[in-house]
Design a protein around this motif. Structure first.
Motif, short mmCIF file in Angstrom:
data_model
loop_
_atom_site.label_atom_id
_atom_site.label_comp_id
_atom_site.label_asym_id
_atom_site.label_seq_id
_atom_site.Cartn_x
_atom_site.Cartn_y
_atom_site.Cartn_z
N ALA A 86 0.83 -1.19 0.00
CA ALA A 86 0.00 0.00 0.00
C ALA A 86 0.88 1.25 0.00
O ALA A 86 1.90 1.28 0.67
N LYS A 87 0.43 2.25 -0.74
CA LYS A 87 1.17 3.51 -0.77
C LYS A 87 0.77 4.42 0.38
O LYS A 87 1.55 5.28 0.80
N LEU A 88 -0.45 4.29 0.84
CA LEU A 88 -0.99 5.14 1.90
C LEU A 88 -1.82 4.31 2.86
O LEU A 88 -2.27 3.23 2.52
N SER A 89 -2.05 4.86 4.04
CA SER A 89 -2.96 4.23 4.97
C SER A 89 -3.77 5.32 5.67
O SER A 89 -3.36 6.47 5.73
N TYR A 90 -4.92 4.91 6.16
CA TYR A 90 -5.82 5.83 6.85
C TYR A 90 -5.68 5.70 8.35
O TYR A 90 -5.52 4.60 8.88
N MET A 91 -5.76 6.82 9.03
CA MET A 91 -5.89 6.83 10.48
C MET A 91 -7.12 7.67 10.76
O MET A 91 -7.11 8.89 10.57
N ILE A 92 -8.16 6.99 11.17
CA ILE A 92 -9.42 7.66 11.48
C ILE A 92 -9.65 7.52 12.97
O ILE A 92 -9.59 6.42 13.52
N GLY A 93 -9.89 8.64 13.63
CA GLY A 93 -10.10 8.62 15.07
C GLY A 93 -11.34 7.82 15.43
O GLY A 93 -12.26 7.66 14.63
#
Length: 150
Positions: free
Chosen positions: A1-8
Motif C-alpha cells: 500500500a502507498k498510503l494508509s488511513y488513520m481515522i479517530g
C-alpha cells in the motif's frame, strides 16, 4: 500500500497512527482534534510534514466524493511529496515509538513533563530547573543532557 488511513475513534487518536509508522506507510489522518488533544511530543515531531490531514467535518459530509478527489490529486501529482511524507514519518519513529533502536520516547516524555508541568507549576524557570536537576540526578532517573529552548 502507498498510503494508509488513520481515522479517530471515540477520541481523536488510534493505535493505527503508530502502526502505520512501523509499517512505513504515509498516512491520511482524518481525526478532528488529533494535533491538539492526542499528538505527543509536539516540540520534537513535525506532524504536518509526516501525514496528510483531512478535515473530519468535510469527510463526514461527502466521504466518498472527497476521498476519491483527494486520492486522485495526491497520486497523480505528488510522488515527491509522498516520498517526503514517508521520510518525515520514518525520521519521527525514534521520537514516537518505544521499541525501535535508539528510541527517544523516554527522554521526550521527561522533557514534556518538565516543559508542561514543572515550569508551569513552579512559575519560575530557575526554581524549576533546580528541581529538574535534582530529579535528573536521583538514582531512579534517566541520565541525559537537557537544554530548555522553549
Amino acid at each position: 500500500a502507498k498510503l494508509s488511513y488513520m481515522i479517530g475513534g471515540d477520541d481523536p487518536t488510534s493505535t493505527r497512527f503508530y502502526d502505520h509508522i512501523v509499517t512505513g506507510n504515509p498516512q491520511i489522518v482524518i481525526a478532528e482534534g488529533f494535533y491538539d488533544m492526542a499528538s505527543p511530543f509536539r516540540c520534537q515531531v513535525n506532524y504536518k510534514d509526516m501525514a496528510y490531514w483531512v478535515d473530519e467535518r468535510d469527510f463526514r459530509i461527502a466521504a466518498q466524493t472527497n476521498t476519491r478527489q483527494f486520492l486522485k490529486e495526491l497520486l497523480r501529482n505528488d510522488a515527491a511529496l509522498l516520498r517526503k511524507k514517508w521520510e518525515a514519518q520514518r525520521g519521527a519513529a525514534k521520537d514516537l515509538l518505544w521499541h525501535v533502536p535508539g528510541s527517544r520516547v523516554a527522554q521526550n516524555l521527561l522533557e514534556d513533563v518538565y516543559r508542561r508541568c514543572l515550569t508551569t507549576a513552579r512559575g519560575n524557570n530557575n526554581t524549576s530547573y533546580r528541581y529538574w536537576y535534582e530529579l535528573r540526578t536521583t538514582e531512579y532517573s534517566y541520565s541525559f543532557s537537557y537544554s530548555y529552548e522553549h
